[in-house]
Design an enzyme around this catalytic site. Structure first.
Site, PDB file in Angstrom:
ATOM      1  CE1 TYR A  27       0.662   0.805   4.520  1.00  0.00           C
ATOM      2  CE2 TYR A  27       0.359  -1.578   4.395  1.00  0.00           C
ATOM      3  CZ  TYR A  27       0.790  -0.452   5.083  1.00  0.00           C
ATOM      4  OH  TYR A  27       1.359  -0.606   6.319  1.00  0.00           O
ATOM      5  CG  HIS A  64       5.481   1.825   2.003  1.00  0.00           C
ATOM      6  ND1 HIS A  64       4.122   1.710   2.061  1.00  0.00           N
ATOM      7  CD2 HIS A  64       5.876   2.167   3.251  1.00  0.00           C
ATOM      8  CE1 HIS A  64       3.709   1.983   3.287  1.00  0.00           C
ATOM      9  NE2 HIS A  64       4.759   2.260   4.031  1.00  0.00           N
TER      10      HIS A  64
END
Ligand SMILES: *[C@@H]1O[C@H](CO)[C@@H](O)[C@H](O)[C@H]1NC(C)=O
Ligand SMILES: *[C@@H]1O[C@H](CO)[C@@H](O)[C@H](O)[C@H]1NC(C)=O
Ligand SMILES: *[C@@H]1O[C@H](CO)[C@@H](O)[C@H](O)[C@H]1NC(C)=O
Length: 311
Positions: free
Chosen positions: A237, A287
């Protein structure tokens, strides 16, 4: 004598009529096309103009609001599932119940979605990269209407490089720190427990020392939109920095970006802490830093943002 005066009056009357009708003409006649191409904001450059750029226009969706209201808090089933899946699921309090309690504590208002020909809102988005060290960007950062900082990024002791003002601070709920009462707190909930935490802490204001009327909640629908549209599903995310940048792109007319990426030697660390190596130590899998950085560079290349790379 009196004829001379009346002649003058006539001349003035005629001149006045001509000027007035020219005035009326310029103010009532507007080329309908120029309305769309030039009057999108009152700054020199406007974020909204970029909707005509194919790369930007394909990704940008103005109708999705970055910040939550009761109305925009309603999640589609798909968004709810995705959002709940971000972290290990745990027994849950009901989402809708939490939202109801939340908006008893904070204002339920659409904010910053007032783009238009009268508005010029400039924003400095300040990341935490070590490339700010010795940059001297302080005054430039402070000159914007909004100065948006991320997580704990301090100003005290670093004013010359990072500025002094903070209008907004974007945080994970659990990392919430005390901010002064002029600063808006923007909390990014990653799961129901985060909302529960916010409701709990806010009901006992002793713990978050912030102005209760200055708390904003990042919208999970917008969160998913950033992931789908801007990162095209790369990584687990988006990082807080990237989520903050996209929020700014949606609420500001001009965005100047500071303190993102590595320093000139390719080192990733915080401007206040040499020992912290962001890329190697934390979240390397969660990430996708490279995709985020590439998209950020593209945003600069398309002139959606101006990027200040520091040293
Ligand atoms: C923008 O988002 C809205 C709300 O999710 C959606 O209905 C619409 O189709 C989207 N527009 C584009 C061009 O993707
Ligand atoms: C910032 O730069 C100065 C001068 O180069 C250096 O002495 C200092 O250690 C740096 N601080 C950090 C946190 O990297
Ligand atoms: C980022 O951009 C560079 C240079 O264009 C490219 O080589 C690299 O594959 C890109 N990385 C990602 C993760 O998209």
């Amino acid at each position: 004598m009196s004829r001379l005066i009346s002649l003058r009056v006539k001349i003035y009357a005629v001149l006045f009529c001509i000027t007035f009708s020219m005035f009326l003409f310029t103010y009532t006649y507007r080329d309908p096309l120029s309305h769309f191409s030039k009057d999108r904001c009152a700054c020199l450059t406007c974020m909204a103009e970029l909707e005509d750029n194919p790369w930007f226009g394909e990704r940008f969706n103005q109708s999705i609001h970055p910040l939550m209201t009761r109305e925009s808090s309603v999640l589609s089933e798909e968004t709810f599932k995705w959002w709940q899946g971000l972290q290990r699921p745990q027994p849950l309090a009901s989402y809708t119940g939490l939202i109801e309690r939340l908006f008893q504590l904070i204002p339920d208002k659409v904010v910053y979605m007032d783009a238009g020909s009268d508005r010029c809102r400039t924003c400095s988005v300040v990341g935490n990269s070590g490339n700010l060290n010795g940059s001297g960007y302080g005054e430039l950062i402070d000159a914007a209407h909004f100065v948006i900082r991320i997580n704990q990024g301090p100003t005290k002791g670093f004013e010359k490089d990072v500025g002094t003002r903070t209008t907004h601070r974007v945080l994970y709920p659990e990392s919430a720190i005390n901010v002064d009462s002029d600063t808006w707190l923007v909390l990014i909930p990653f799961k129901n427990q985060d909302l529960q935490w916010i409701v709990h802490k806010m009901s006992k204001m002793s713990v978050i020392k912030a102005n209760k009327n200055k708390v904003l909640i990042y919208n999970p629908t917008f969160f998913k939109y950033v992931y789908d549209s801007w990162l095209e599903g790369h990584g687990g995310y988006p990082s807080t920095g990237f989520l903050t940048l996209l929020m700014a792109i949606h609420i500001c007319d001009e965005v100047n970006l500071f303190g993102f990426g590595a320093n000139q030697y390719g080192n990733w660390y915080h401007y206040w802490d040499k020992t912290y190596m962001a890329g190697t130590a934390r979240h390397p899998m969660i990430h996708d830093r490279d995709t985020e950085y590439n998209v950020t560079l593209l945003l600069a290349e398309k002139q959606a943002i101006q990027m200040f790379k520091g040293r």
